[in-house]
Scaffold this active site. Structure first.
Site, PDB file in Angstrom:
ATOM      1  N   ILE A  80       0.851  -1.177   0.000  1.00 60.30           N
ATOM      2  CA  ILE A  80       0.000   0.000   0.000  1.00 60.30           C
ATOM      3  C   ILE A  80       0.893   1.236   0.000  1.00 60.30           C
ATOM      4  O   ILE A  80       1.695   1.424   0.913  1.00 60.30           O
ATOM      5  CB  ILE A  80      -0.945   0.022   1.223  1.00 60.30           C
ATOM      6  N   LYS A  81       0.761   2.064  -1.037  1.00 58.25           N
ATOM      7  CA  LYS A  81       1.597   3.264  -1.148  1.00 58.25           C
ATOM      8  C   LYS A  81       0.979   4.410  -0.358  1.00 58.25           C
ATOM      9  O   LYS A  81      -0.176   4.776  -0.572  1.00 58.25           O
ATOM     10  CB  LYS A  81       1.745   3.685  -2.611  1.00 58.25           C
ATOM     11  N   ILE A  82       1.787   4.985   0.523  1.00 60.56           N
ATOM     12  CA  ILE A  82       1.353   6.112   1.356  1.00 60.56           C
ATOM     13  C   ILE A  82       2.388   7.221   1.217  1.00 60.56           C
ATOM     14  O   ILE A  82       3.585   6.984   1.367  1.00 60.56           O
ATOM     15  CB  ILE A  82       1.229   5.695   2.831  1.00 60.56           C
TER      16      ILE A  82
END
Length: 846
Positions: free
Chosen positions: A140-142
C-alpha cells in the site's frame, strides 16, 4: 556465458521493478515476458499510470459500462478497476514472491493522493485497499507527508506492508524510517509476524534534478551549469548512507532479532527527463545491495540494451555527494530539503479529483442522474421583506456582486483577508467524501464493543466536538450521553449510569482541552476501580500530532481516530468528530454521509437558485443588514439543530467589530413577532410544511446532513459578504487567554453591590438605586438600546435545570420589542454558586 545488464543489476543486489501496469500488460503476456527476460520482480503503480492506461484504448470499456449500469460513481469505478488490476498482478508475481520469501514479487497500489494530509483517512483507505486486493504480496503506497507519517506507522502496526512514496529530503527520509520502525514495534506488540511485513521507501531522483536544474539555469554561471544533473544522484546516495546508519542501531537490532526485515530504499522517478543525460543515469549510478529501482519501460529497455553495470556505485561516494549539495547551497540555490514540503502537493493533480481523470466519452456520470430534485432535500422559501422603507423580493438580497463563490476553487474564493487561514480550513468542503473511508472502521469497532456487552456511549467533549453528534444522535433517536460539562452533579450522573456497559469517546481537536481531559481521567479512574480494563473502553478523536494523539497511542487506548486537521471544530460535523461518537452509538453514518454528498453536489452549482448561496445572502447580505438572526425550530424534526447552527454562526462571523448575532427561540418567542428592523427570523420547517411567512422571515427544510452542509456553506458565504474571515476565532482565543489569566492570578472576588435573599447582585453605575433583584433586572433592561441585546450566562447543569430556559421568553417579553435576548447558556457551576446571578451585562451588536 554473457549476462544481460539487467541480470548484472540483479546479481549486484538491485531488485528491478516496473513502474507501470495495465489490463493490456496482464492479458497480452507482456508483463510475464518482462519477468522472464528482463529480470522484473515487482510493479509500482499510481493514479497517473492508471489514467494513461484507461484512456489509451478500449481494454476497460466493458468494465466501465458494467459499473455505470450498476449506478457506480466515477470514483467507485476507478477503485474497482485499479484494485482488480493490482490483484491480478499480485497473482502473476506470486511465484517471485514465494521464491524471495516475500521480499520481491510486490505490487504497489496508492491511496487517494487527496488524503495525503488526512492521517485517519489514509489509514482507513489503506485498510480498505488491502482488504479489497486481498493479496499477501501487495504494497500500500502512502505519501511521506507529515500526516502520512502517522498513517504509515498505524498501517504497518496492522501487519500491512507499505511503500512510502514521495520522499525528497534526507530529513524526511529519517522521519520515514522512524515511522517504519515505530510501526514494526507496534506490530510486534499486536502479535504480528514481523518477517511477513515488508516495506520500501521511495526516494525520488530525476524530479529533484528537474527542479534544481531549472534554478541552476536561472543562475546561468559556468559554476551553476557544471552542477546540472548531479543533485538527484547525490541526494539518493546520501539517502543510502542514512539507510546504513539507521539500520545499524540498537533499536533496529531488537526488531531484527524478532524477525523484522529492513525497509529497502527504492529509487523512483528514474526516467531521464533531460535528453542530454545518459538514459540509464539513474540506474547505473545508483547500484548497491538491497535497493529497488522501479523503472518506466523506456528506461528498462535502455538498461537492458546498453546499460553498463560496474558493481556498487554508491558505497564510498558520500563525501563527493556532500560536496555536490554543499556547492548547490553555496550558489544560494534551494536544495532538495525544501522540496519535501512543496513538491508532494504537485502530485495531487494525478488523482481523479485533481484533474479530468476520465474522458467524457468513456464514463457516463450516473451519480448526477440519480440526484433528487434539490428542493426535495433543501429549500429556502421566502415572501416579501420590508426594512426602512426598502422592499426586496426576498431576505437574501445580495449586497455584493461576487457573493456567488465556489469554495471548491480553493482559499482565494473566500477573499484576500481570509485566504491564509482558509488554506488550512477548507477541508469541510469535501468532508462528506473524504470521510467515507472512516465508516468501515467505526462500524467494526461498534460491533466489537457490542459483542463485549458495551451498549452505552458517553461523549466527552466541548463546543464543536459535542454539539454535532448530539444533534445527529438525537435526531435519529439513538442514545448518546453527551458530557460537555465539568459540573460535579452532571459528571456524577454520567458515571453512575451503567458503567459496566459504557465506553467513552474523548473528542478534542487541539488535544489540550482541560475540561475534556478531566472527564477522561475521571472515567479512566472509575473504570479501573470497577475492575474494568480502562484502555479497552476509551476511544479518542483528535487532530493528528496533537498532545492527546501522542499520549493516547502511548497509553494504548482502544482506538484513536484522527480528524482532518483542515476542518475547524465548528465545521466538523461530517468528520471523525461527528461520525465516531454517532456511529458507535448506532447511527447509520453511511446514509448520513451519502445524503451529505448529494447535498455537496447541489451546492457546487454556481446559480442564483443555489440554496447555500441564498441562505448565505440572507444571513450576511441584506440591505440594510439584519444582524440579529432568530433561528426557530418549527417542525423540522431535527433535534437541537438550532443550537448547533447558533455556535457555527456566532464563532464564524462574530469578530472585528462586525458579525451577526444568532439566537435560538421558539415559534412563540417575542422576537419572532417583534417586527424589529434588524431581526431576520429563519424557521426550520418540515419538507411538507406549508408555512405562512411574515415580514423579515425565511424558512428552510431538509434532511439533517443536508441542513448541516447547507448551513456550513451559507455561513462561509455570509462571512465573505460581511468582509470577515469565517474560519478563524480571535475572540474565542482571546476569551481563553483571559480566562487562563484569571485562573493564574486568582483575583479577590468582587464584592456584591447588595444581597437579595440568596442572590448576590453585582453591576456598574447603571444599577442606580436598585435594592432588589427585580429592581436590578428592571435597571438592566432599561439599558438596552434599539440595536442591543441581553445575554444571560447561567452556570448550571443544563440537564438537571432545563426548566431555567423558560425565563428567556419572560425576559424577552419584558424588554422593549426592539431588543433581543441572546438565550440562556449553560455550563459547569462552581460549587456553592448555584444561586448566584453573576455580573449581568449589557452588550451592543452593531
Amino acid at each position: 556465458m554473457t549476462t544481460t545488464p539487467t541480470q548484472q543489476l540483479s546479481d549486484a543486489g538491485v531488485s528491478i521493478w516496473l513502474d507501470d501496469l495495465s489490463r493490456e500488460r496482464l492479458s497480452s503476456g507482456s508483463l510475464q515476458k518482462l519477468i522472464e527476460e528482463k529480470n522484473v520482480v515487482g510493479v509500482t503503480t499510481n493514479p497517473s499510470i492508471f489514467h494513461a492506461a484507461i484512456t489509451a484504448g478500449s481494454d476497460y470499456d466493458a468494465v466501465i459500462a458494467e459499473e455505470a449500469a450498476k449506478g457506480a460513481t466515477v470514483e467507485e469505478t476507478v477503485f474497482e478497476i485499479t484494485t482488480t488490476d493490482v490483484a491480478d498482478a499480485c497473482d502473476l508475481f506470486a511465484p517471485v514472491a514465494a521464491a524471495s520469501n516475500g521480499v520481491d514479487g510486490r505490487v504497489s497500489i496508492e491511496v487517494d493522493p487527496r488524503l495525503a494530509w488526512d492521517t485517519e483517512g489514509t489509514i482507513a483507505e489503506a485498510k480498505h485497499l488491502y482488504k479489497k486486493v486481498n493479496k499477501d504480496n501487495v504494497h500500500i503506497k502512502i505519501p511521506a507527508t507529515l500526516e502520512g507519517l502517522a498513517a504509515i506507522t498505524a498501517t504497518l502496526a496492522e501487519g500491512i506492508s507499505v511503500n512510502v512514496t514521495l520522499i525528497f529530503s534526507l530529513e524526511r527520509y529519517r522521519a520515514v524510517i522512524n515511522a517504519f520502525q515505530s510501526g514494526l514495534e507496534l506490530a510486534k506488540e499486536n502479535g504480528h509476524d514481523l518477517s511477513k511485513i515488508h516495506s520500501v521507501a521511495s526516494f525520488f531522483v530525476s524530479r529533484v534534478d528537474t527542479e534544481i536544474d531549472k534554478r541552476l539555469n536561472a543562475i546561468g554561471t559556468d559554476e551553476a551549469k557544471a552542477l546540472k544533473g548531479k543533485a538527484g544522484v547525490a541526494n539518493a546516495r546520501l539517502a543510502y548512507q542514512v539507510y546504513e546508519e539507521l539500520f545499524s542501531t540498537e533499536r533496529w537490532a531488537v526488531l531484527a532479532e524478532a524477525g523484522a526485515l529492513p525497509q529497502r530504499p527504492l529509487w523512483a522517478s528514474t526516467g531521464v527527463k533531460d535528453p542530454a543525460y545518459p538514459d540509464t543515469l539513474y540506474v547505473t549510478e545508483l547500484v548497491a545491495a538491497g535497493v529497488v529501482n522501479t523503472m518506466p519501460e523506456k528506461t528498462l529497455d535502455a538498461t537492458f540494451d546498453h546499460g553498463v553495470v560496474t558493481g556498487d556505485t554508491i558505497s564510498g561516494t558520500y563525501e563527493e555527494a556532500n560536496n555536490v549539495l554543499n556547492a548547490l547551497e553555496g550558489l544560494a540555490s534551494p536544495t532538495t530539503t525544501s522540496s519535501q514540503s512543496s513538491n508532494p502537493r504537485a502530485w495531487t493533480s494525478s488523482s481523479p479529483a485533481g484533474r479530468n481523470f476520465w474522458p467524457t466519452s468513456k464514463v457516463p456520470s450516473p451519480l448526477h442522474g440519480r440526484l433528487p430534485n434539490p428542493h426535495e432535500h433543501s429549500q429556502l422559501r421566502r415572501q416579501r421583506c420590508c426594512a426602512a422603507g426598502h422592499r426586496a423580493t426576498h431576505p437574501g438580497t445580495c449586497r455584493r456582486p461576487d457573493c456567488h463563490q465556489d469554495f471548491r476553487q480553493g482559499p482565494h474564493s473566500v477573499g484576500p483577508d481570509a485566504e491564509s487561514e482558509s488554506a488550512i480550513r477548507l477541508g469541510w468542503v469535501e468532508a462528506a467524501t473524504v470521510s467515507q473511508p472512516l465508516v468501515e472502521g467505526i462500524l467494526e469497532l461498534r460491533d466489537a464493543l457490542r459483542a463485549e456487552g458495551v451498549s452505552r456511549i458517553v461523549l466527552c467533549g466541548m463546543g464543536g466536538s459535542s454539539l454535532a453528534p448530539e444533534v445527529i444522535a438525537g435526531t435519529t433517536g439513538v442514545e448518546l450521553t453527551v458530557l460537555d460539562s465539568t459540573d460535579p452533579e452532571q459528571v456524577g450522573a454520567a458515571l453512575a449510569d451503567r458503567l459496566a456497559e459504557t465506553a467513552i469517546v474523548v473528542s478534542s481537536k487541539s488535544g489540550s482541552t482541560v475540561e475534556t481531559d478531566s472527564q477522561r481521567r475521571v472515567f479512566e479512574q472509575a473504570f479501573t476501580e470497577a475492575g474494568i480494563d480502562a484502555k479497552s473502553r476509551i476511544v479518542i478523536v483528535t487532530d493528528p500530532g496533537s498532545p492527546l494523539d501522542k499520549a493516547s497511542r502511548e497509553a494504548g487506548y482502544r482506538a484513536v481516530f484522527n480528524a482532518d486537521p483542515n476542518v475547524g471544530g465548528r465545521f466538523s460535523a461530517l468528520t471523525a468528530f461527528g461520525l465516531v461518537p454517532s456511529g458507535l452509538a448506532g447511527v447509520d453514518i453511511q446514509a448520513f454521509l451519502d445524503e451529505a454528498e448529494e447535498a455537496a453536489e447541489i451546492l457546487n452549482e454556481d446559480s442564483p437558485e443555489n440554496i447555500g448561496l441564498r441562505l448565505g445572502a440572507a444571513l450576511g447580505g441584506t440591505t440594510p443588514l439584519r444582524n440579529k438572526i432568530v433561528i426557530v425550530e418549527d417542525g423540522s424534526g431535527i433535534v437541537g439543530f438550532a443550537d448547533w447552527a447558533e455556535q457555527l454562526i456566532a464563532e464564524s462571523t462574530g469578530k472585528l467589530g462586525t458579525g451577526v448575532l444568532p439566537v435560538v427561540a421558539g415559534p412563540s418567542a417575542p422576537e419572532v413577532s417583534s417586527g424589529a428592523e434588524d431581526v431576520l427570523v429563519i424557521r426550520l420547517v418540515g419538507a411538507e410544511s406549508d408555512v405562512q411567512l411574515g415580514e423579515n422571515e425565511a424558512a428552510i427544510a431538509g434532511g439533517l446532513a443536508t441542513q448541516m452542509f447547507v448551513w456550513e456553506f451559507a455561513t462561509s458565504v455570509a462571512g465573505r459578504l460581511l468582509g470577515i474571515n469565517p474560519f478563524d476565532q480571535p475572540d474565542v482565543e482571546a476569551a481563553k487567554i483571559a480566562a487562563r489569566g484569571l485562573l493564574d492570578a486568582r483575583p479577590e472576588p468582587t464584592p456584591a453591590n447588595f444581597v437579595d435573599g440568596a442572590i448576590e447582585v453585582r453591576g456598574g453605575a447603571w444599577l442606580g438605586d436598585a435594592a432588589t433583584a427585580a429592581d436590578a433586572v428592571k435597571a438592566l433592561l432599561g439599558e438596552l438600546g434599539t440595536d442591543g441585546y441581553l445575554s444571560v450566562q447561567a452556570y448550571f447543569d443544563r440537564i438537571a435545570f432545563a426548566q431555567l430556559e423558560g425565563i428567556r421568553d419572560e425576559l424577552a417579553g419584558s424588554a422593549a420589542a426592539r431588543s433581543l435576548l441572546a438565550g440562556v447558556r449553560a455550563s459547569c457551576t462552581p460549587p456553592g454558586n448555584s444561586t448566584r446571578a453573576d455580573r449581568p451585562s449589557v452588550r451592543s451588536c452593531k
